[in-house]
Scaffold this active site. Sequence first.
Site, PDB file in Angstrom:
ATOM      1  N   GLY A 106      -4.772 -11.534 -19.769  1.00  0.00           N
ATOM      2  CA  GLY A 106      -3.667 -10.639 -19.408  1.00  0.00           C
ATOM      3  C   GLY A 106      -3.362  -9.613 -20.490  1.00  0.00           C
ATOM      4  O   GLY A 106      -2.382  -8.888 -20.403  1.00  0.00           O
ATOM      5  N   LEU A 107      -4.199  -9.560 -21.540  1.00  0.00           N
ATOM      6  CA  LEU A 107      -3.969  -8.572 -22.604  1.00  0.00           C
ATOM      7  C   LEU A 107      -4.863  -7.347 -22.415  1.00  0.00           C
ATOM      8  O   LEU A 107      -4.968  -6.499 -23.284  1.00  0.00           O
ATOM      9  CB  LEU A 107      -4.234  -9.185 -23.984  1.00  0.00           C
ATOM     10  N   SER A 108      -5.510  -7.293 -21.266  1.00  0.00           N
ATOM     11  CA  SER A 108      -6.332  -6.150 -20.888  1.00  0.00           C
ATOM     12  C   SER A 108      -7.561  -5.944 -21.769  1.00  0.00           C
ATOM     13  O   SER A 108      -7.799  -4.871 -22.318  1.00  0.00           O
ATOM     14  CB  SER A 108      -5.512  -4.863 -20.814  1.00  0.00           C
ATOM     15  N   SER A 109      -8.338  -7.007 -21.859  1.00  0.00           N
ATOM     16  CA  SER A 109      -9.649  -6.862 -22.502  1.00  0.00           C
ATOM     17  C   SER A 109     -10.513  -5.894 -21.695  1.00  0.00           C
ATOM     18  O   SER A 109     -11.411  -5.248 -22.246  1.00  0.00           O
ATOM     19  CB  SER A 109     -10.349  -8.218 -22.600  1.00  0.00           C
TER      20      SER A 109
ATOM     21  N   ASP B   3      -3.048   0.320 -18.354  1.00  0.00           N
ATOM     22  CA  ASP B   3      -3.831  -0.341 -19.404  1.00  0.00           C
ATOM     23  C   ASP B   3      -4.711   0.645 -20.165  1.00  0.00           C
ATOM     24  O   ASP B   3      -4.733   0.668 -21.398  1.00  0.00           O
ATOM     25  CB  ASP B   3      -4.726  -1.432 -18.802  1.00  0.00           C
TER      26      ASP B   3
ATOM     27  N   HIS C 230       5.154  -4.482 -11.901  1.00  0.00           N
ATOM     28  CA  HIS C 230       5.047  -4.143 -10.477  1.00  0.00           C
ATOM     29  C   HIS C 230       5.751  -2.820 -10.163  1.00  0.00           C
ATOM     30  O   HIS C 230       6.137  -2.577  -9.027  1.00  0.00           O
ATOM     31  CB  HIS C 230       5.562  -5.281  -9.583  1.00  0.00           C
TER      32      HIS C 230
ATOM     33  N   GLU D 207     -13.247   1.212 -13.395  1.00  0.00           N
ATOM     34  CA  GLU D 207     -12.848  -0.162 -13.029  1.00  0.00           C
ATOM     35  C   GLU D 207     -12.602  -0.263 -11.524  1.00  0.00           C
ATOM     36  O   GLU D 207     -12.961  -1.249 -10.892  1.00  0.00           O
ATOM     37  CB  GLU D 207     -11.623  -0.603 -13.837  1.00  0.00           C
TER      38      GLU D 207
HETATM   39  P1  ADP Z   1      -7.971  -8.892 -18.817  1.00  0.00           P
HETATM   40  O1  ADP Z   1      -8.187  -7.423 -18.715  1.00  0.00           O
HETATM   41  O2  ADP Z   1      -6.536  -9.274 -18.653  1.00  0.00           O
HETATM   42  O3  ADP Z   1      -8.533  -9.488 -20.072  1.00  0.00           O
HETATM   43  P2  ADP Z   1      -9.748  -8.852 -16.585  1.00  0.00           P
HETATM   44  O4  ADP Z   1     -10.148  -9.883 -15.590  1.00  0.00           O
HETATM   45  O5  ADP Z   1      -9.189  -7.576 -16.086  1.00  0.00           O
HETATM   46  O6  ADP Z   1      -8.742  -9.576 -17.587  1.00  0.00           O
HETATM   47  O7  ADP Z   1     -11.005  -8.474 -17.481  1.00  0.00           O
HETATM   48  C1  ADP Z   1     -11.731  -9.497 -18.137  1.00  0.00           C
HETATM   49  C2  ADP Z   1     -13.224  -9.258 -17.949  1.00  0.00           C
HETATM   50  O8  ADP Z   1     -13.628  -8.076 -18.673  1.00  0.00           O
HETATM   51  C3  ADP Z   1     -14.067 -10.359 -18.512  1.00  0.00           C
HETATM   52  O9  ADP Z   1     -14.218 -11.425 -17.604  1.00  0.00           O
HETATM   53  C4  ADP Z   1     -15.395  -9.646 -18.771  1.00  0.00           C
HETATM   54  O10 ADP Z   1     -16.134  -9.531 -17.570  1.00  0.00           O
HETATM   55  C5  ADP Z   1     -14.950  -8.247 -19.181  1.00  0.00           C
HETATM   56  N1  ADP Z   1     -14.898  -8.113 -20.648  1.00  0.00           N
HETATM   57  C6  ADP Z   1     -13.826  -7.823 -21.394  1.00  0.00           C
HETATM   58  N2  ADP Z   1     -14.137  -7.770 -22.716  1.00  0.00           N
HETATM   59  C7  ADP Z   1     -15.451  -8.039 -22.798  1.00  0.00           C
HETATM   60  C8  ADP Z   1     -16.383  -8.175 -23.883  1.00  0.00           C
HETATM   61  N3  ADP Z   1     -16.015  -8.006 -25.145  1.00  0.00           N
HETATM   62  N4  ADP Z   1     -17.664  -8.467 -23.586  1.00  0.00           N
HETATM   63  C9  ADP Z   1     -18.061  -8.632 -22.307  1.00  0.00           C
HETATM   64  N5  ADP Z   1     -17.236  -8.546 -21.259  1.00  0.00           N
HETATM   65  C10 ADP Z   1     -15.936  -8.254 -21.473  1.00  0.00           C
HETATM   66 MG    MG Z   2      -7.858  -6.204 -16.932  1.00  0.00          MG
END
Ligand code: ADP
Ligand code: MG
Length: 400
Positions: free
Chosen positions: A127-130, A175, A38, A163
């Site tokens: 929360g690992l920023s996928s 991130d 934060h 984003e």
């Molecule tokens: P975090 O970034 O913490 O993982 P977020 O809610 O910010 O959580 O982002 C997750 C979203 O990103 C997923 O619900 C999906 O929509 C998208 N996403 C991430 N990685 C992939 C992937 N490999 N294939 C498809 N969608 C993805």
């Molecule tokens: Mg995210």
Amino acid sequence: MISHPIDPKVLAAQFESRFGGWPQIYRAPGRVNLIGDHTDYNDGFVLPAAIGFYCWAAISRRSDNTFVIFSENVQETITAQLENLSRDAFAKWSRYPLGVIQQLANSGCRLDGANICISSEVPMGAGLSSSAAIEVATAYALLGLFDYEIEPTRVALLCQKAENEFVGARCGIMDQFVSSHGQARHALFLDCRSLEYRKIRIPDGMRLIICNTMVQRELGSSDSLYNARRAECEEGVRRLAEVLSDVRALRDVTLAELEKCRDRLSDVVYRRCRHVISENERVGQMASALESNNMGLVGKLMAASHRSLRDDYEVSCPELDLMVRLATQQEGVHGARMTGAGFGGCTVSMVDAEFAPQFQSRVAAAYLAETGRTPEIYNCEASEGAGRVSVESQASDKPA
Ligand code: ADP
Ligand code: MG
């Protein structure tokens, strides 16, 4: 979750059977923030590391201005053309890569179309920023494929904008920045105002263990709590700027100044400000403690950060508090705290590598016994950021 690690040769072969032709392969990592939560939207400091979980993108050219994107994780293909990119026409997951394609095009890159196969080791929504990982992997893949060189900070800013605008999520720069700039064995001490950063070496043999409480606030409610915290910080800045000069953000206020002005603030706003200002100090202290291998101080700073997030900022929850308590009871642990926005999500612990397996099994069993939930535990190390992977040698082209 897809198996970890992903073998780029297998990914290339899957791509070939789906699309034909041999692809180029790129990858971008997820991240964990060691301290500094934060603080980003208060123009402050953070200390994230890229983790060894990557989103991979296999890519080849098309010449018909069409982008065909398949995600192994969601098992879906979408087809899009740059001319008619309206976010509402596309599934949510595909807005992350499509937003990036749109931003690259807006910034002057000529992209003639591509086939892209996405496969990610980063668990989604944990929360690992996928989200940053898929954005940055897509950006590197397109830039590499079409021979553009853009420096990593600009890539991060483009992905953040994608984003914010195309997905509609109000995220900061951390991130995407660490996914692009990450360095093996290092965290990044990042100034979220200037985007200047310094590499901070993580002591050898240290694992970053991320424990997912598997608790998430219902949809929408964590957003409104997050926005309420931001509004409280803004109120603090407004009131403090009435009596202090040159205050644009809480980043510009010291703890001594805050104390002097305490009676201008409500108790809640005072405590929110105290968290942000003290947390900014802790980020700097943590960077120095890691550099001098003072793990005793690292542990104290992580504990103080957790307390401050729990008591002053009020973004922890019983499961995060429990996970931190269980983590600190284990052998070989130097420090533990909640990480990320809070209200559920993950903790991060710094653990000696030799104790990591035991840590994982004991924390998982104790957490399950107390909550009835099976946690996911990821044993990570600070890893390199985004880059191309040569499929023949399986080695990353980017120097560590
Ligand atoms: P975090 O970034 O913490 O993982 P977020 O809610 O910010 O959580 O982002 C997750 C979203 O990103 C997923 O619900 C999906 O929509 C998208 N996403 C991430 N990685 C992939 C992937 N490999 N294939 C498809 N969608 C993805
Ligand atoms: Mg995210």
